[in-house]
Design a protein around this motif. Structure first.
Motif, PDB file in Angstrom:
ATOM      1  N   ARG A   1      70.646-107.332 142.620  1.00 14.66           N
ATOM      2  CA  ARG A   1      70.440-105.877 142.645  1.00 14.66           C
ATOM      3  C   ARG A   1      68.967-105.495 142.718  1.00 14.66           C
ATOM      4  O   ARG A   1      68.633-104.449 143.277  1.00 14.66           O
ATOM      5  CB  ARG A   1      71.107-105.233 141.427  1.00 14.66           C
ATOM      6  CG  ARG A   1      72.624-105.191 141.528  1.00 14.66           C
ATOM      7  CD  ARG A   1      73.225-104.382 140.399  1.00 14.66           C
ATOM      8  NE  ARG A   1      72.888-104.977 139.116  1.00 14.66           N
ATOM      9  CZ  ARG A   1      72.967-104.325 137.956  1.00 14.66           C
ATOM     10  NH1 ARG A   1      73.342-103.052 137.934  1.00 14.66           N
ATOM     11  NH2 ARG A   1      72.657-104.939 136.823  1.00 14.66           N
ATOM     12  N   ARG A   2      68.096-106.313 142.159  1.00 16.00           N
ATOM     13  CA  ARG A   2      66.664-105.985 142.259  1.00 16.00           C
ATOM     14  C   ARG A   2      66.155-106.134 143.694  1.00 16.00           C
ATOM     15  O   ARG A   2      65.094-105.610 144.031  1.00 16.00           O
ATOM     16  CB  ARG A   2      65.853-106.840 141.287  1.00 16.00           C
ATOM     17  CG  ARG A   2      66.049-106.436 139.825  1.00 16.00           C
ATOM     18  CD  ARG A   2      65.221-107.278 138.870  1.00 16.00           C
ATOM     19  NE  ARG A   2      65.306-106.757 137.515  1.00 16.00           N
ATOM     20  CZ  ARG A   2      66.288-107.047 136.663  1.00 16.00           C
ATOM     21  NH1 ARG A   2      67.267-107.857 137.048  1.00 16.00           N
ATOM     22  NH2 ARG A   2      66.304-106.529 135.440  1.00 16.00           N
ATOM     23  N   ASP A   3      66.888-106.855 144.520  1.00 19.25           N
ATOM     24  CA  ASP A   3      66.591-106.942 145.958  1.00 19.25           C
ATOM     25  C   ASP A   3      67.335-105.879 146.755  1.00 19.25           C
ATOM     26  O   ASP A   3      67.255-105.862 147.986  1.00 19.25           O
ATOM     27  CB  ASP A   3      67.005-108.309 146.508  1.00 19.25           C
ATOM     28  CG  ASP A   3      66.149-109.448 145.987  1.00 19.25           C
ATOM     29  OD1 ASP A   3      65.154-109.171 145.290  1.00 19.25           O
ATOM     30  OD2 ASP A   3      66.477-110.614 146.273  1.00 19.25           O
ATOM     31  N   GLY A   4      68.092-105.015 146.073  1.00 20.79           N
ATOM     32  CA  GLY A   4      68.913-104.028 146.771  1.00 20.79           C
ATOM     33  C   GLY A   4      70.258-104.563 147.202  1.00 20.79           C
ATOM     34  O   GLY A   4      71.005-103.861 147.898  1.00 20.79           O
ATOM     35  N   LEU A   5      70.597-105.786 146.818  1.00 21.64           N
ATOM     36  CA  LEU A   5      71.879-106.403 147.164  1.00 21.64           C
ATOM     37  C   LEU A   5      72.876-106.113 146.048  1.00 21.64           C
ATOM     38  O   LEU A   5      72.770-106.676 144.959  1.00 21.64           O
ATOM     39  CB  LEU A   5      71.707-107.910 147.361  1.00 21.64           C
ATOM     40  CG  LEU A   5      70.820-108.331 148.523  1.00 21.64           C
ATOM     41  CD1 LEU A   5      70.421-109.801 148.396  1.00 21.64           C
ATOM     42  CD2 LEU A   5      71.533-108.081 149.856  1.00 21.64           C
TER      43      LEU A   5
END
Length: 330
Positions: free
Chosen positions: A165-169
């Motif tokens: 999630r920190r990569d936007g995934l």
């Protein structure tokens, strides 16, 4: 439990689990937590559609004077990737039926999955593993009470689905979920190719010892960064539509090292693919123009869906997209 099964647990059920639990509810509000996924505004929808390019893997399958479609999806994705590009929009416009592994917006599917999750046996974990699970949940901003209500296998699946999630995934942006929303909005006939009961049975470990091994190996991979690097690689492959690299999955995933690994891989993919192919063929045979979308790993090799549909007498054509710059990963 083998590494192959562990990785595929994340890939096949992560989006559904996150959808049922509610990803925004899982995300805490501490400053160092990743932002919770949000429903797009009308302005974001319009902008996303205007700038969309084709991603993933698309085939036209033709028989009896009609065409249907196969599309390889991604269960954990970035927000912008959910908007279909020109080729995908054309395929959707030519379809009257959308067939997904599971229609995530079907209330009956949600109810049955929730019941199945609640009924799963919950293997007791040693105190050391419980501490590691709690530490991992805290690191990824997942409230432990919500996680602890699930069986250990599903706790690991949820944590695995949220590591990017920190990569936007985010599993909330999974392509299957976007497609389900698109299909319902377009008034397509919606079909689930599998059942919640089948998927849960496939993912259930066969013994307490396998469950403990799954939890330990998964936590090892979360803590040493291997799981995140693998997620980054496979999502970039999907975004670039790099089928040749996806087909080499077993060569680079470090997840098929033993006979047990291969058995687990077959259980998750090869053993399910014939039934998926039969279900798609049955829909096409009664006159439907089917847009069938399942996880991309179901599309590769001699037991993948394109190969199985060709064996069933279909003309199978890979749809090529215009060349785009490759996606970059952090």
């Amino acid at each position: 439990m083998t590494r192959a099964m562990k990785k595929l647990v994340h890939a096949t059920l992560a989006a559904l689990l996150a959808g049922l639990l509610g990803t925004p509810a899982l995300a805490q509000t501490a400053p160092d937590c990743p932002p919770a996924a949000q429903a797009p505004s009308p302005e974001q929808m319009q902008a996303g559609l205007r700038g969309a390019r084709d991603r993933g893997f698309l085939w036209r399958i033709s028989k009896d004077g009609r065409s249907s479609w196969l599309y390889g999806t991604l269960h954990v994705a970035k927000f912008a990737w959910g908007f279909p590009g020109p080729a995908l929009r054309d395929a959707l416009a030519q379809s009257d039926t959308m067939a997904l592994e599971l229609d995530l917006l079907d209330p009956d599917i949600q109810r049955r999955m929730a019941q199945g999750l609640a009924a799963q046996p919950k293997t007791p974990l040693p105190a050391a593993l419980q501490v590691r699970l709690a530490r991992r949940a805290e690191a990824d901003c997942v409230p432990l009470p919500a996680l602890a209500a699930l069986a250990p296998e599903m706790q690991i699946a949820v944590l695995g689905s949220l590591i990017g999630r920190r990569d936007g995934l985010d599993p909330a942006y999974g392509i299957d979920a976007f497609l389900a929303g698109w299909g319902h909005a377009a008034k397509l006939e919606m079909v689930s190719l599998e059942t919640p009961e089948l998927q849960l049975a496939t993912l259930q470990m066969q013994s307490p010892a396998e469950t403990l091994t799954l939890v330990k190996n998964s936590l090892d991979d979360y803590e040493n960064g291997h799981a995140l690097s693998t997620l980054r690689r496979i999502t970039a492959i999907w975004a670039d539509g790099d089928l040749s690299e996806l087909a080499r999955y077993e060569a680079w995933c470090e997840c098929v090292k033993t006979a047990a690994d291969r058995t687990a891989m077959a259980r998750m993919l090869d053993d399910r693919n014939p039934a998926l192919a039969d279900a798609i063929a049955e829909l096409h045979a009664v006159g439907k123009r089917v847009f069938a979308a399942v996880g991309s790993l179901h599309m590769i090799g001699p037991t993948g869906l394109p190969a199985l549909m060709a064996q069933r007498g279909y003309r199978v054509e890979r749809i090529s997209y215009p060349q785009e710059p490759p996606e970059t990963t952090p």
